[in-house]
Design an enzyme around this catalytic site. Structure first.
Site, PDB file in Angstrom:
ATOM      1  CG  ASP A   1      -0.676  -0.851   2.322  1.00 16.19           C
ATOM      2  OD1 ASP A   1      -1.584  -1.571   2.646  1.00 16.19           O
ATOM      3  OD2 ASP A   1       0.435  -0.852   2.840  1.00 16.19           O
TER       4      ASP A   1
ATOM      5  CG  ASP B   1       0.591   4.196   4.398  1.00 17.89           C
ATOM      6  OD1 ASP B   1      -0.537   3.909   3.964  1.00 17.89           O
ATOM      7  OD2 ASP B   1       1.249   3.454   5.155  1.00 17.89           O
TER       8      ASP B   1
ATOM      9  CG  ASP C   1       7.862   1.805  12.792  1.00 18.20           C
ATOM     10  OD1 ASP C   1       8.397   2.397  11.827  1.00 18.20           O
ATOM     11  OD2 ASP C   1       6.957   0.954  12.644  1.00 18.20           O
TER      12      ASP C   1
END
Length: 464
Positions: free
Chosen positions: A60, A62, A153
């Site tokens: 995907d 983002d 992260d």
């Protein structure tokens, strides 16, 4: 480098990287350019940039922007839906394709703590909430791109692709280098970041397995110690994370790494307990064979069923519990149903398996004991069962894992499926029924002797 340094990013110009707009999903471009025309900054970010640099096809795309959620909604109107409580997001829909748009995240020192924002008809406040253990409960503070990068992260997931000049921005000054070295490095202090969100530990494992990378030493060091924090994560979220782990196409590697770091026992405690008792590679091999089968289906572009995965992971715990109940005097069928219910209920405490999947798990298990009963019409009835194919595949992995006693049964069902409908009738009729039901003598009417007595006939047998 830390968040306080605020150094200019390392910039990889268009001539220095391999990402082309032809590789980017059309819907993602249809989000980036309208935001740019509306006067906002907008970037591709995260795994899509990482995968494009590695020559992989992103799952995907983002988008991150300095436009706040209600401003994104103004740009895209009815195409846009605002979601999320822990962090507010905008979903922009193009048919079935959804592009997730996030606003740059900031630090609580720089953003007002309770400044009201209107989202649709509801007022939404910018807040950041952390519990006593350090776990992040709510994170709705907006900031700049320089702040946003330090809230992500891993360094390899903190690269920004700009549609202004098609460059890639690396604010950590380590993301590009870590991709080249094959390292998964947590941004910030590992202890703090893992406590904020324990799921980051299993994400590190998933990325390392998926990309063939190593977890950087400092990021790796506290994982075993902090693994029990996974018990504090909601079971609904853990179900989604488990699917990402084992439907990644590298489930076998993920499984081995989870066990290596002491994480698997907090996801499947019943299974881990059985694996500790393994003998000659079994039952561990059943789990491995199931994960191999799942990986092969994903690589072939075939669909996968979460119920099949959970059936395999929980099969041995269910078998052990069933045997314990039978040793206590329960008949097989009752022991099977009770054991299935108990094992599934225990697992739901870790991963909230939806009811539609728990029902399928029970059917797959139950069919393992019905597949041998295939004489005559029963074979066709089983073949038409909606869960037959999953049960047949499950029987196959049991055989592959070493249950040689089931080899003949698996081969029979394989051959049966290859035959025409007419051939199947003869093929199944050649089998002898496993259990012949004894014919009972016909029962006489209970009023038989009463009627004879009323007619003056003796109920005693006549002398010959």
């Amino acid at each position: 480098m830390t968040a306080e340094d605020h150094q200019p990013p390392f910039v990889l110009s268009r001539d220095d990287h391999n990402i082309s707009r032809d590789d980017i999903d059309r819907a993602a471009l249809d989000v980036l350019y309208p935001l740019k025309r509306a006067g906002y900054d907008a970037y591709l970010v995260g795994g899509c940039v990482r995968d494009l640099l590695l020559g992989l096809e992103p799952k995907d795309f983002d988008v991150v922007t300095n436009a706040e959620p209600e401003q994104v909604k103004q740009v895209f109107q009815r195409r846009c839906q605002l979601i999320g409580r822990r962090f507010r997001l905008a979903h922009v829909r193009f048919g079935r394709n959804i592009i997730e748009v996030a606003t740059f995240r900031g630090h609580d020192q720089t953003a007002p703590q309770a400044r009201g924002r209107f989202f649709g008809r509801k007022k939404f406040a910018q807040t950041r909430e952390v519990d006593e253990s350090g776990r992040l409960l709510q994170d709705n503070i907006y900031g700049s791109i320089e702040e946003d990068v330090w809230r992500r992260d891993f360094t390899v997931n903190a690269l920004y692709y700009s549609v202004k000049d098609y460059s890639i921005l690396d604010y950590t000054h380590q993301g590009i280098e870590d991709i080249e070295k094959g390292l998964i490095r947590l941004i910030g202090d590992p202890q703090t970041r893992y406590r904020e969100d324990p799921v980051r530990m299993i994400r590190a494992v998933r990325f390392a397995a998926k990309l063939g990378f190593r977890i950087e030493k400092q990021s790796e060091a506290p994982i075993r110690e902090l693994a029990p924090l996974l018990s504090d994560v909601s079971n609904a979220r853990m179900f989604e994370e488990v699917l990402k782990l084992f439907h990644s196409g590298v489930a076998v590697q993920v499984f081995e790494k989870l066990r290596h770091y002491g994480l698997f026992e907090h996801l499947f405690p019943q299974t881990e307990k059985v694996l500790e008792q393994e003998s000659e590679g079994f039952p561990r091999m059943l789990v491995i064979e199931a994960l191999k089968s799942t990986d092969e289906r994903i690589r072939s572009g075939k669909s996968v069923n979460p119920a099949f995965l959970f059936s395999a992971l929980l099969w041995e715990p269910m078998q052990q519990r069933k045997q314990a109940l039978m040793d206590q005097g329960e008949v097989h069928q009752n022991a099977l149903f009770a054991a299935a219910n108990e094992v599934i209920e225990q697992q739901i405490k870790q991963t909230a398996i939806p009811k539609r999947f728990t029902a399928q798990i029970r059917e797959i298990w139950s069919l393992q004991y019905r597949l041998p009963k295939r004489h005559g019409d029963k074979a066709q009835e089983l073949l038409e069962h909606p869960r037959f194919r999953a049960a047949y595949d499950f029987l196959g992995i049991r055989v592959a894992a070493g249950e040689t006693a089931e080899q003949h049964l698996f081969d029979w069902w394989t051959e049966y499926q290859e035959k025409t409908p007419v051939e199947r009738v003869a093929f199944a009729s050649d089998l002898k029924p496993q259990h012949k039901r004894k014919r009972r003598p016909p029962r006489r009417n209970r009023n038989f002797f009463r009627k004879r007595s009323q007619n003056g006939e003796s109920s005693a047998p006549k002398d010959s």
